[in-house]
Scaffold this active site. Structure first.
Site, PDB file in Angstrom:
ATOM      1  N   GLU A 119      -3.050   8.164  -4.251  1.00 47.13           N
ATOM      2  CA  GLU A 119      -3.656   7.559  -5.442  1.00 47.13           C
ATOM      3  C   GLU A 119      -5.050   8.152  -5.682  1.00 47.13           C
ATOM      4  OE1 GLU A 119      -3.803   3.321  -5.012  1.00 47.13           O
ATOM      5  OE2 GLU A 119      -1.662   3.124  -4.629  1.00 47.13           O
ATOM      6  N   HIS A 154      -1.216   0.889  -9.677  1.00 44.95           N
ATOM      7  CA  HIS A 154      -1.881  -0.045  -8.763  1.00 44.95           C
ATOM      8  C   HIS A 154      -2.583  -1.165  -9.532  1.00 44.95           C
ATOM      9  CE1 HIS A 154      -3.805  -0.365  -4.502  1.00 44.95           C
ATOM     10  NE2 HIS A 154      -3.534  -1.560  -5.005  1.00 44.95           N
ATOM     11  N   ARG A 161       0.853  -1.173   0.000  1.00 45.32           N
ATOM     12  CA  ARG A 161       0.000   0.000   0.000  1.00 45.32           C
ATOM     13  C   ARG A 161       0.900   1.237   0.000  1.00 45.32           C
ATOM     14  NH1 ARG A 161      -3.373  -2.885  -1.584  1.00 45.32           N
ATOM     15  NH2 ARG A 161      -5.457  -3.283  -0.715  1.00 45.32           N
TER      16      ARG A 161
END
Length: 310
Positions: A259, A277, A230
């Protein structure tokens, strides 16, 4: 009558068809549709489908009085308000194990691309520059790889490392005595030992900025960082400084703070390889994760325990 499912994430046509055989699906993928869906259908919702990044808040759980099940596609669940769910007796399940191979593959793709400077070499080749003008890149094999978080994905990363004759070490909250890899009880010690540091630890408050300036200093000017966990696990400002000043050799990131917008501190650096991602995304991984959610939901609504509770 099918139970009502609130989908907080986008669904492909294939996923929608599979899930739609078991649920009446209500889309709520953005703030506007979410408010409308809660107002119109909140009383009847019995299940929610989300992921670790999107999650679901305690306030939204409160708006769903008949909610019984929260499912997360993929392994992540850090933004699901689990305490609020537990207080209501709501079952939370994830897709643990459904995209591990995909993420581990992507971690190695990032690591190879970063160490061997594949994106920069691709650009140079397209611009007509020949090898004699370009700096030499180091060998990839025969080095030391440190895994931060030896869970399912971390173990698969470690297994792939053996094929490149890499020596493997890891940092975890506890030693995994059944593994053959070297255990480091201090992350900074692992970073000082490793040439490559691959981050596969869960996200959340407990691991926020786990990779900080001290860890990057320990990794050193020949070290490379890869993060497929993450974005919150890596201190972006510290990483930007480390790359700018040559504290580490390079970084490959599939996840990052803020993000979906990539960090401005990193986008201009030739030492960074970025992907949006997608580490856990493939047709196979998505199909497996949807199938796991359907299995969990089928078990729950027939009075059985789910396969992968959180």
């Amino acid at each position: 009558m099918l139970p009502t499912l609130l989908a907080l994430i986008p669904l492909t046509s294939e996923s929608r068809a599979s899930i739609g055989a078991s649920f009446d699906i209500i889309d709520a993928r953005d703030p506007a549709s979410r408010d409308q869906a809660f107002a119109a259908h909140g009383e009847g919702v019995r299940a929610v489908l989300t992921n670790g990044s999107t999650g679901i808040s305690a306030a939204d759980i409160e708006r769903l009085p008949h909610l019984e099940l929260i499912g997360a596609l993929g392994a992540g669940y850090e933004n699901i308000a689990r305490d609020a769910a537990k207080a209501r007796g709501i079952v939370v399940a994830n897709g643990a194990g459904t995209n591990d191979d995909c993420v581990a593959d992507h971690a190695f793709a990032l690591l190879l691309a970063t160490v061997r400077a594949i994106p920069a070499l691709d650009q140079a080749c397209r611009a007509g520059r020949w090898r004699d003008e370009l700096p030499l890149q180091p060998n990839f094999s025969g080095k030391r790889l440190g895994v931060v978080g030896l869970g399912n994905i971390g173990r698969k990363v470690a297994r792939r490392a053996l094929g490149f004759d890499l020596e493997v070490g890891y940092h975890n909250r506890h030693a995994q005595l059944e593994t053959p890899y070297a255990y480091f009880d201090a992350l900074i010690a692992l970073a000082g030992w490793a040439d490559y540091l691959v981050v596969t630890t869960p996200g959340g408050a407990a691991t926020r900025h786990l990779i900080d300036a001290d860890v990057l200093d320990a990794l050193g000017p020949r070290g490379y960082l890869v993060n497929v966990a993450r974005g919150s696990v890596v201190d972006t400002a510290a990483l930007g400084r480390a790359l700018e000043h040559g504290v580490i050799a390079g970084a490959g990131l599939d996840v990052y703070e803020g993000e979906p917008a990539p960090p401005a501190l990193l986008t201009g650096s030739p030492r960074v390889v970025l992907t949006p991602h997608v580490g856990g995304r493939s047709p196979e991984a998505l199909a497996a994760s949807v199938a796991r959610f359907i299995d969990n939901a089928t078990r729950h609504f027939s009075g059985q325990p789910v396969l992968t509770p959180v």
